[in-house]
Scaffold this motif. Structure first.
Motif, mmCIF file in Angstrom:
data_model
loop_
_atom_site.group_PDB
_atom_site.id
_atom_site.type_symbol
_atom_site.label_atom_id
_atom_site.label_comp_id
_atom_site.label_asym_id
_atom_site.label_seq_id
_atom_site.Cartn_x
_atom_site.Cartn_y
_atom_site.Cartn_z
ATOM 1 N N VAL A 43 0.749 -1.295 0.046
ATOM 2 C CA VAL A 43 -0.231 -0.157 0.139
ATOM 3 C C VAL A 43 0.918 1.404 0.097
ATOM 4 N N ILE A 44 2.157 1.120 0.622
ATOM 5 C CA ILE A 44 2.865 2.248 0.877
ATOM 6 C C ILE A 44 3.238 2.518 -0.617
ATOM 7 N N LYS A 45 4.034 1.452 -1.228
ATOM 8 C CA LYS A 45 4.448 1.932 -2.638
ATOM 9 C C LYS A 45 3.426 2.065 -3.751
ATOM 10 N N VAL A 46 2.104 1.826 -3.510
ATOM 11 C CA VAL A 46 1.182 2.367 -4.329
ATOM 12 C C VAL A 46 0.857 4.021 -3.924
ATOM 13 N N GLU A 47 0.829 4.256 -2.814
ATOM 14 C CA GLU A 47 0.689 5.522 -2.405
ATOM 15 C C GLU A 47 1.734 6.714 -2.940
ATOM 16 N N THR A 48 2.879 6.160 -3.007
ATOM 17 C CA THR A 48 4.149 6.683 -3.331
ATOM 18 C C THR A 48 4.186 6.915 -4.661
ATOM 19 N N LEU A 49 3.853 5.903 -5.559
ATOM 20 C CA LEU A 49 3.375 5.778 -6.855
ATOM 21 C C LEU A 49 2.501 7.125 -7.406
ATOM 22 N N VAL A 65 5.517 23.319 -23.123
ATOM 23 C CA VAL A 65 6.207 22.685 -24.310
ATOM 24 C C VAL A 65 7.712 22.341 -23.848
ATOM 25 N N ASN A 66 8.090 22.464 -22.898
ATOM 26 C CA ASN A 66 9.520 22.069 -22.312
ATOM 27 C C ASN A 66 9.496 21.219 -21.235
ATOM 28 N N HIS A 67 8.320 20.401 -21.332
ATOM 29 C CA HIS A 67 8.471 19.302 -20.453
ATOM 30 C C HIS A 67 9.289 18.082 -20.524
ATOM 31 N N TYR A 68 9.675 17.777 -21.790
ATOM 32 C CA TYR A 68 10.530 16.725 -21.991
ATOM 33 C C TYR A 68 11.757 17.241 -21.299
ATOM 34 N N ASP A 69 12.257 18.439 -21.256
ATOM 35 C CA ASP A 69 13.495 18.714 -20.877
ATOM 36 C C ASP A 69 13.478 18.822 -19.375
ATOM 37 N N ASN A 70 12.453 19.684 -18.766
ATOM 38 C CA ASN A 70 12.492 20.083 -17.436
ATOM 39 C C ASN A 70 11.674 18.983 -16.285
ATOM 40 N N CYS A 71 11.037 18.103 -16.824
ATOM 41 C CA CYS A 71 10.237 16.920 -16.150
ATOM 42 C C CYS A 71 10.926 15.639 -16.354
ATOM 43 N N LYS A 72 12.293 15.384 -16.777
ATOM 44 C CA LYS A 72 13.099 14.234 -16.875
ATOM 45 C C LYS A 72 13.119 13.551 -15.735
ATOM 46 N N SER A 73 13.502 14.314 -14.632
ATOM 47 C CA SER A 73 13.768 13.717 -13.404
ATOM 48 C C SER A 73 12.672 12.887 -12.784
ATOM 49 N N GLU A 74 11.489 13.819 -12.872
ATOM 50 C CA GLU A 74 10.082 13.268 -12.312
ATOM 51 C C GLU A 74 9.788 12.102 -13.059
ATOM 52 N N ALA A 75 9.980 12.198 -14.455
ATOM 53 C CA ALA A 75 9.564 10.806 -15.089
ATOM 54 C C ALA A 75 10.052 9.726 -14.902
ATOM 55 N N GLN A 76 11.628 9.943 -14.506
ATOM 56 C CA GLN A 76 12.458 8.879 -14.408
ATOM 57 C C GLN A 76 12.100 8.208 -13.080
ATOM 58 N N ALA A 77 11.819 8.930 -11.973
ATOM 59 C CA ALA A 77 11.545 8.477 -10.703
ATOM 60 C C ALA A 77 10.145 7.788 -10.759
ATOM 61 N N LEU A 79 8.798 5.986 -13.362
ATOM 62 C CA LEU A 79 9.176 4.907 -13.955
ATOM 63 C C LEU A 79 9.621 3.972 -13.010
ATOM 64 N N ALA A 80 10.867 4.309 -12.445
ATOM 65 C CA ALA A 80 11.473 3.600 -11.599
ATOM 66 C C ALA A 80 10.530 3.012 -10.434
ATOM 67 N N ALA A 81 9.540 3.775 -10.048
ATOM 68 C CA ALA A 81 8.589 3.086 -8.839
ATOM 69 C C ALA A 81 7.545 2.347 -9.370
ATOM 70 N N ASP A 84 9.389 -0.982 -9.578
ATOM 71 C CA ASP A 84 9.899 -1.505 -8.441
ATOM 72 C C ASP A 84 8.614 -2.008 -7.804
ATOM 73 N N LEU A 85 7.402 -1.701 -8.212
ATOM 74 C CA LEU A 85 6.056 -2.222 -7.562
ATOM 75 C C LEU A 85 5.838 -3.476 -8.528
ATOM 76 N N ARG A 86 6.226 -3.503 -9.657
ATOM 77 C CA ARG A 86 5.912 -4.768 -10.407
ATOM 78 C C ARG A 86 6.828 -5.891 -10.189
ATOM 79 N N ALA A 87 8.023 -5.663 -9.791
ATOM 80 C CA ALA A 87 8.873 -6.429 -9.237
ATOM 81 C C ALA A 87 8.678 -7.050 -8.234
ATOM 82 N N SER A 88 8.122 -6.243 -6.991
ATOM 83 C CA SER A 88 7.653 -6.968 -5.777
ATOM 84 C C SER A 88 6.197 -7.306 -5.675
#
Length: 94
Positions: A43-49, A65-77, A79-81, A84-88
């Motif tokens: 549940v904690i992982k889902v809420e974090t997601l 229009v600049n979201h590709y450059d400026n939101c890259k770190s948010e998008a990577q975080a 996708l990583a979450a 992680d949720l699918r793996a566990s």
């Protein structure tokens, strides 16, 4: 309780199940606590997601229009979450 019997004590609940090689002792309280801990963790992982998805949407709206450059770190975080949720996902102990 089929094929077994239940032993109750003030702090212990044990189910004795008839197995192929004798009785198998199952600590019911400990197994329930283990399952509950796994569910809480999921549940904690889902809420974090959900929070990461909201942050990504806010960044997308804020940057336009600049979201590709400026939101890259948010998008990577995000996708990583998801990874992680699918793996566990199979480790909930249900």
């Amino acid at each position: 309780m089929e094929n077994g019997f239940l032993l109750c004590h003030a702090t212990l609940l044990i189910f004795f199940a008839a197995g192929t090689n004798g009785l198998k002792k199952i600590d019911v309280i400990a197994s329930n606590e283990k399952r509950d801990a796994a569910v809480k963790e999921a549940v904690i992982k889902v809420e974090t997601l959900k929070i990461l998805r909201e942050n990504l949407g806010a960044c997308y709206n804020r940057e336009g229009v600049n979201h590709y450059d400026n939101c890259k770190s948010e998008a990577q975080a995000y996708l990583a979450a998801i990874k992680d949720l699918r793996a566990s996902g199979g480790e909930m102990g249900l």
